[in-house]
Write a protein that holds these residues in place. Structure first.
Motif, mmCIF file in Angstrom:
data_model
loop_
_atom_site.group_PDB
_atom_site.id
_atom_site.type_symbol
_atom_site.label_atom_id
_atom_site.label_comp_id
_atom_site.label_asym_id
_atom_site.label_seq_id
_atom_site.Cartn_x
_atom_site.Cartn_y
_atom_site.Cartn_z
ATOM 1 N N LYS A 163 0.827 -1.220 0.000
ATOM 2 C CA LYS A 163 0.000 0.000 0.000
ATOM 3 C C LYS A 163 0.860 1.268 0.000
ATOM 4 N N LEU A 164 2.032 1.175 -0.588
ATOM 5 C CA LEU A 164 2.940 2.312 -0.694
ATOM 6 C C LEU A 164 3.078 2.717 -2.161
ATOM 7 N N VAL A 165 3.360 3.991 -2.382
ATOM 8 C CA VAL A 165 3.643 4.505 -3.718
ATOM 9 C C VAL A 165 5.126 4.832 -3.717
ATOM 10 N N HIS A 166 5.926 3.879 -4.129
ATOM 11 C CA HIS A 166 7.374 3.962 -3.992
ATOM 12 C C HIS A 166 8.004 4.890 -5.022
ATOM 13 N N GLY A 167 9.038 5.586 -4.591
ATOM 14 C CA GLY A 167 9.819 6.390 -5.515
ATOM 15 C C GLY A 167 10.930 5.628 -6.204
ATOM 16 N N ALA B 46 1.664 11.756 1.643
ATOM 17 C CA ALA B 46 3.084 11.665 1.979
ATOM 18 C C ALA B 46 3.245 10.903 3.288
ATOM 19 N N LEU B 47 4.221 10.021 3.325
ATOM 20 C CA LEU B 47 4.478 9.214 4.519
ATOM 21 C C LEU B 47 5.930 9.396 4.951
ATOM 22 N N PRO B 48 6.160 9.898 6.165
ATOM 23 C CA PRO B 48 7.544 9.966 6.652
ATOM 24 C C PRO B 48 8.055 8.557 6.943
ATOM 25 N N GLN B 49 9.324 8.325 6.653
ATOM 26 C CA GLN B 49 9.940 7.041 7.004
ATOM 27 C C GLN B 49 11.193 7.330 7.814
ATOM 28 N N TRP C 169 10.892 10.803 2.985
ATOM 29 C CA TRP C 169 9.454 10.774 2.694
ATOM 30 C C TRP C 169 9.191 9.968 1.432
ATOM 31 N N ASP C 170 8.077 9.240 1.461
ATOM 32 C CA ASP C 170 7.632 8.508 0.281
ATOM 33 C C ASP C 170 6.109 8.630 0.217
ATOM 34 N N GLY C 171 5.499 7.967 -0.731
ATOM 35 C CA GLY C 171 4.045 8.036 -0.864
ATOM 36 C C GLY C 171 3.379 6.817 -0.271
ATOM 37 N N GLN C 172 2.157 6.990 0.218
ATOM 38 C CA GLN C 172 1.378 5.883 0.764
ATOM 39 C C GLN C 172 -0.037 5.937 0.205
#
Length: 512
Positions: free
Chosen positions: A73-77, A111-114, A181-184
């Motif tokens: 469920k992530l939108v990976h870069g 946006a999702l902080p990692q 940060w990446d997408g979720q």
């Protein structure tokens, strides 16, 4: 109970399905037949319909029945692919992430902080590698045109901020953290549903519980699995988008599936986690596991990458070894170790990787391929959820060229999906934030069902943050045909068995 509201042109339901199946029986030739209702198949249907092609998609089970509901469920870069020299796919992933976040699906992405906690177990060399990787991710973001207002720049954070983002990280020896940060996605199956409905809005016929057999490059026999009735269709081109089952439609394809497993926890087990807690896998310089907040007040912990030889099951399952691996790895950074008794559920998906030799599946390229079989069937395989749109564009380009179809240029880079909304317009929607996250601009319509039918305002089970109105809307607008569609794909209640059992009576009642 179901909604009596008039369906829009994007609304999918049992009545529309029957009407369009009947219309298919007129014997006229269609431009493109798409087989498979996962993320790639619905993407192909949308791309083709938006170009003006008469398009029909058939799916044997339900939308997102296969791998498309088992992703992270992530939108990976695409950062991981840089480590193995995959600059092209990394850039492609970053571009497609930007399209999802800013244009086509801002309502279903965020946006999702990692955060990577800097503990004594992470040595100087590994810390340097992570930091270098995050800086490379910043470059990818910039080259994709994604502004820092959407995905902020990476940076080092103090221990206090690392603990604020991931409260259950051990404090002893914590020297801060590295933050990127990446997408979720709100949910992968909901993205598939939005694309399918957008394809329907653009004129595509999208049918579930319809199996394609005797497939050639220009024809197929379709069987309605609900009634057993069959009909033959003639198509100028046929696209096989069946993922890990691609070799069953086109035997010239040779796949080497790998299994990715996640564990499901209550959010409380991670103390209010608001970031992706990212943990380097011991002994690896490029692989991590991560725990991140998810729908229905849960946390998902993943991800494995294991060979999955043999017959492809409809529903893959986690192995004991994968469960132990995930728990052992995440426990290296937690104050209190998680135990098997903390696990609420699990899910596993199979990646449809092309066989390329003797490399481990972790090293096989995630680039997609568009292949034309001796029979003329065009197969699109490989790739990943984030790059579905580009995969679809390439597949339709191949079909147009192969069959010499008259088609307009691809439009999907800037074609908002059903429900797409952002900014002030999103803030103005008069509905609970939870509904806006799942339905975007359609949240008010879901809420209106609760007002029209007050009994639908209640949760479908105690402690489950889904209302009867959401079930009703899934039946009237999202093509749900039985309780499993509601519990396992339109919502993700079914990822926890006890929640599924508690919500099942409400799901059955939605069809009364």
């Amino acid at each position: 109970m179901t909604s009596n509201s008039a369906p829009s042109s994007s609304a999918l339901n049992r009545e529309r399905r029957q009407r369009e199946l009947t219309a298919l029986g007129d014997g006229s030739t269609i431009d493109l037949l798409v087989i498979g209702g996962g993320i790639t198949g619905v993407g192909v249907a949308l791309d083709a319909a938006a170009r003006g092609l008469r398009t029909v998609l058939v799916e044997k089970h339900d939308f997102a029945f296969g791998t498309s509901r088992w992703s992270s469920k992530l939108v990976h870069g695409g950062l991981r692919y840089l480590a193995s020299g995959g600059v092209g796919i990394a850039h492609e992933s970053a571009v497609e992430r930007d399209i999802l976040l800013t244009r086509t699906a801002p309502h279903l992405t965020r946006a999702l902080p990692q955060v990577v906690p800097l503990l004594p177990s992470i040595g100087t060399a590994q810390k340097l590698l992570v930091r270098t990787g995050f800086l490379a991710g910043d470059v990818l973001r910039r080259t994709a045109g994604t502004p820092a207002s959407v995905l902020p720049r990476s940076r080092r954070v103090a221990a206090a901020e690392a603990l604020r983002l991931a409260p259950t990280v051990r404090r002893s020896g914590l020297r801060g953290g590295l933050l990127a940060w990446d997408g979720q996605l709100v949910d992968d199956a909901r993205l598939v549903m939005a694309i399918a409905r957008t394809a329907a809005r653009e004129g595509a016929t999208v049918l579930t519980r319809v199996e394609a057999v005797d497939v050639t490059g220009t024809s197929a026999t379709l069987r309605d699995t609900l009634t057993g009735e069959t009909l033959s269709v003639t198509a100028r081109s046929v696209v096989n988008a069946t993922g890990v089952w691609a070799d069953q439609v086109d035997p010239s394809i040779e796949l080497r599936p790998s299994r990715g497993t996640h564990l499901v926890f209550d959010a409380a087990a991670f103390g209010g986690l608001t970031a992706s807690l990212t943990v380097p896998i011991p002994g690896s310089t490029s692989r991590f596991i991560f725990a991140f907040p998810a729908a229905h007040n849960r946390v998902y912990l993943g991800l494995t990458d294991e060979e999955a030889p043999g017959p492809v099951p409809d529903v893959p399952h986690a192995t004991d070894g994968e469960i132990d691996f995930l728990l052992d790895t995440v426990n290296t950074v937690l104050r209190e170790p998680l135990r098997r008794s903390d696990i609420r559920g699990s899910f596993a998906g199979l990646r449809p990787l092309l066989r390329t030799g003797d490399d481990s599946t972790a090293d096989i390229s995630r680039e997609h391929a568009v292949l034309t079989s001796p029979t003329g069937v065009i197969t699109v395989v490989g790739g990943k959820l984030t790059t579905y749109r580009k995969m679809a564009e390439d597949a339709v380009d191949a079909a147009v060229g192969h069959a010499r179809l008259a088609a307009a240029p691809c439009r999907t880079r800037a074609l908002p999906l059903v429900g797409a909304v952002s900014g002030a317009e999103r803030d103005a929607i008069e509905a609970p934030p939870r509904l806006v996250e799942r339905y975007g601009s359609e949240a008010a319509a879901v809420l209106e069902l609760s007002r029209q039918h007050p009994t639908l305002a209640a949760e479908v089970a105690p402690g489950v943050d889904v209302t009867g109105a959401e079930f009703a809307y899934a039946v009237s607008h999202e093509g749900a045909l039985d309780e499993s569609d509601l519990l396992d794909r339109r919502t993700r209640i079914g990822l926890v068995d006890t929640d599924r059992k508690a919500a099942e009576p409400a799901a059955l009642a939605a069809f009364v």
